[in-house]
Design a protein around this motif. Sequence first.
Motif, short mmCIF file in Angstrom:
data_model
loop_
_atom_site.label_atom_id
_atom_site.label_comp_id
_atom_site.label_asym_id
_atom_site.label_seq_id
_atom_site.Cartn_x
_atom_site.Cartn_y
_atom_site.Cartn_z
N VAL A 1 0.86 -1.19 0.00
CA VAL A 1 0.00 0.00 0.00
C VAL A 1 0.90 1.23 0.00
O VAL A 1 1.66 1.45 0.95
CB VAL A 1 -0.92 0.02 1.24
CG1 VAL A 1 -1.69 1.34 1.31
CG2 VAL A 1 -1.88 -1.15 1.21
N ASP A 2 0.79 2.04 -1.05
CA ASP A 2 1.57 3.27 -1.13
C ASP A 2 0.69 4.52 -1.17
O ASP A 2 1.19 5.63 -0.98
CB ASP A 2 2.48 3.25 -2.36
CG ASP A 2 3.56 2.19 -2.25
OD1 ASP A 2 4.13 2.04 -1.14
OD2 ASP A 2 3.83 1.49 -3.24
N THR A 3 -0.60 4.34 -1.46
CA THR A 3 -1.52 5.48 -1.54
C THR A 3 -2.84 5.12 -0.86
O THR A 3 -3.13 3.94 -0.61
CB THR A 3 -1.81 5.85 -3.01
OG1 THR A 3 -2.52 4.77 -3.64
CG2 THR A 3 -0.53 6.13 -3.78
N ARG A 4 -3.64 6.13 -0.61
CA ARG A 4 -4.96 5.89 -0.02
C ARG A 4 -5.82 5.03 -0.94
O ARG A 4 -6.57 4.16 -0.46
CB ARG A 4 -5.64 7.25 0.24
CG ARG A 4 -7.06 7.16 0.79
CD ARG A 4 -7.07 6.52 2.18
NE ARG A 4 -8.42 6.40 2.71
CZ ARG A 4 -9.27 5.43 2.36
NH1 ARG A 4 -8.88 4.49 1.52
NH2 ARG A 4 -10.47 5.40 2.88
N GLU A 5 -5.72 5.24 -2.23
CA GLU A 5 -6.48 4.43 -3.18
C GLU A 5 -6.05 2.96 -3.13
O GLU A 5 -6.88 2.05 -3.18
CB GLU A 5 -6.27 4.98 -4.59
CG GLU A 5 -7.07 4.24 -5.67
CD GLU A 5 -6.81 4.78 -7.07
OE1 GLU A 5 -7.62 4.47 -7.97
OE2 GLU A 5 -5.81 5.50 -7.26
N ALA B 1 3.96 6.40 4.42
CA ALA B 1 4.00 5.63 3.18
C ALA B 1 5.12 6.07 2.23
O ALA B 1 5.84 5.23 1.69
CB ALA B 1 2.65 5.68 2.48
N PRO B 2 5.33 7.40 2.01
CA PRO B 2 6.38 7.79 1.07
C PRO B 2 7.78 7.34 1.50
O PRO B 2 8.59 6.96 0.66
CB PRO B 2 6.27 9.32 1.04
CG PRO B 2 4.87 9.61 1.44
CD PRO B 2 4.55 8.57 2.48
N ALA B 3 8.06 7.39 2.78
CA ALA B 3 9.41 7.07 3.25
C ALA B 3 9.63 5.58 3.45
O ALA B 3 10.69 5.05 3.11
CB ALA B 3 9.69 7.81 4.56
N HIS B 4 8.64 4.90 4.03
CA HIS B 4 8.85 3.52 4.44
C HIS B 4 7.97 2.51 3.71
O HIS B 4 8.26 1.31 3.76
CB HIS B 4 8.61 3.37 5.95
CG HIS B 4 9.43 4.31 6.79
ND1 HIS B 4 10.80 4.34 6.72
CD2 HIS B 4 9.08 5.25 7.69
CE1 HIS B 4 11.26 5.26 7.55
NE2 HIS B 4 10.24 5.83 8.14
N GLY B 5 6.91 2.96 3.04
CA GLY B 5 5.99 2.03 2.42
C GLY B 5 5.12 1.36 3.46
O GLY B 5 5.49 1.26 4.64
N ARG C 1 6.23 -0.95 6.31
CA ARG C 1 7.11 -2.02 5.82
C ARG C 1 8.43 -2.01 6.59
O ARG C 1 9.08 -3.06 6.71
CB ARG C 1 7.38 -1.85 4.33
CG ARG C 1 6.22 -2.34 3.46
CD ARG C 1 6.44 -2.03 1.99
NE ARG C 1 7.71 -2.50 1.48
CZ ARG C 1 8.11 -2.36 0.22
NH1 ARG C 1 7.33 -1.75 -0.66
NH2 ARG C 1 9.29 -2.82 -0.17
N ARG C 2 8.83 -0.88 7.12
CA ARG C 2 10.10 -0.75 7.81
C ARG C 2 9.90 -0.13 9.20
O ARG C 2 8.91 0.54 9.45
CB ARG C 2 11.08 0.12 7.01
CG ARG C 2 11.43 -0.44 5.65
CD ARG C 2 12.33 0.51 4.88
NE ARG C 2 12.69 -0.04 3.58
CZ ARG C 2 13.72 -0.85 3.36
NH1 ARG C 2 14.51 -1.20 4.36
NH2 ARG C 2 13.98 -1.31 2.15
N LEU C 3 10.88 -0.37 10.07
CA LEU C 3 10.99 0.31 11.37
C LEU C 3 9.86 0.00 12.34
O LEU C 3 9.63 0.74 13.28
CB LEU C 3 11.10 1.83 11.18
CG LEU C 3 12.27 2.31 10.33
CD1 LEU C 3 12.25 3.83 10.20
CD2 LEU C 3 13.60 1.84 10.89
#
Length: 385
Positions: free
Chosen positions: A124-128, A175-179, A146-148
């Motif tokens: 998931v990278d966007t609200r859509e 989402a933009p930095a870590h997914g 996905r990270r941290l």
Amino acid sequence: MSPRQQPVLGVLGGGQLARMLALAAAPLGVKSLVVDSAADACAGQVAPLVVADWTDYAALEKFAAQVDVVTFDFENVPAETAHWLAERVAVFPAPQALAVAQDRLAEKTLFRECGLSTPDFMTVDTREQLDQALARVGAPAILKTRRLGYDGKGQFRLREVADADAAWAALGAQAPAHGLILEAFVPFERELSVLAVRGRDGDFRTWPLTRNWHVDGVLSMSLAPAPDSDVLQERATELARILAERLGYVGVFALELFVRNGELLGNEMAPRVHNSGHWTIEGARTSQFENHVRAVLGMPLGDTGVRGMSAMFNWIGELPEQTAVLETVDAHWHDYGKQERAGRKVGHATVCGIDAGALAERVQRVARLLDRQPQAQPVLDVLGD
């Protein structure tokens, strides 16, 4: 005659795991040197501490020159730092294993490639994309970075599709930095972990399966060996071996598992010694910490058999009064030397017994005296079966 040169273990991260690694290394004639960005890192109470950031390459250069091998206290050390160090000194486990474990998508993809089933998942990278993932994965589900993320951090549980807005409000900014990844919620029957160790020569061993109970995503109690898990032990060992050989892994790692309808599902892999293996200090012939030191330095591995049964209480936020533990037969107290803080792991106690009956009696005593009956009850229920 000149004194024998002692090997030096370098540890990235200065928390309780580094502390226990250093304590296990000393009887083997191994010195430890720890790096952490916090001057009060608790491992610094038992080993020399270098205070440096993960991108302070001048400090890391000096660190690398003083150690024979480097290992990790936790998996969120930047993979770039691990790769940089690997060009200067032996690093185990290899940075590749660290990188895989840092990304939940890569981790679950690897699990499936190795034959370990997982819950359904979708990136998931966007609200859509969150709506699209929910349409495929369904609800309930868990949205995670996905990270941290660890110990329940970086997660939001969606009980129904209508929770999507709240989930995105909680985690969407990351989402933009870590997914992000959406995982199907698993109605599991129990949680298990298998602790495994692989040496530089490929020698591979596992400890008996551990049964675990979590509260708010943080480990509360562990019981080992997990009762009624003989068939699952064979499968878990096989899967752990496949993963270790695929990654060329050296050292101890934990594979966290769900049991559903008698099948093992992969949850997470921790490329380091693990909270659910703390019972091995007193409950196994060789602890996870000693075997990790042995593995990364190329020493022969120790016996991973058990001395009986063990239960571990995890102390979160604050330490209880220790007298009840110290006065109980075969019960062992561990204070990590940390400042108490809500949600923080500050210590643990391990209670051992030759069999289920002896262990249940001692766990019940400790729980009653510390007013920890709700925490211990799941373990007592299992031991009483």
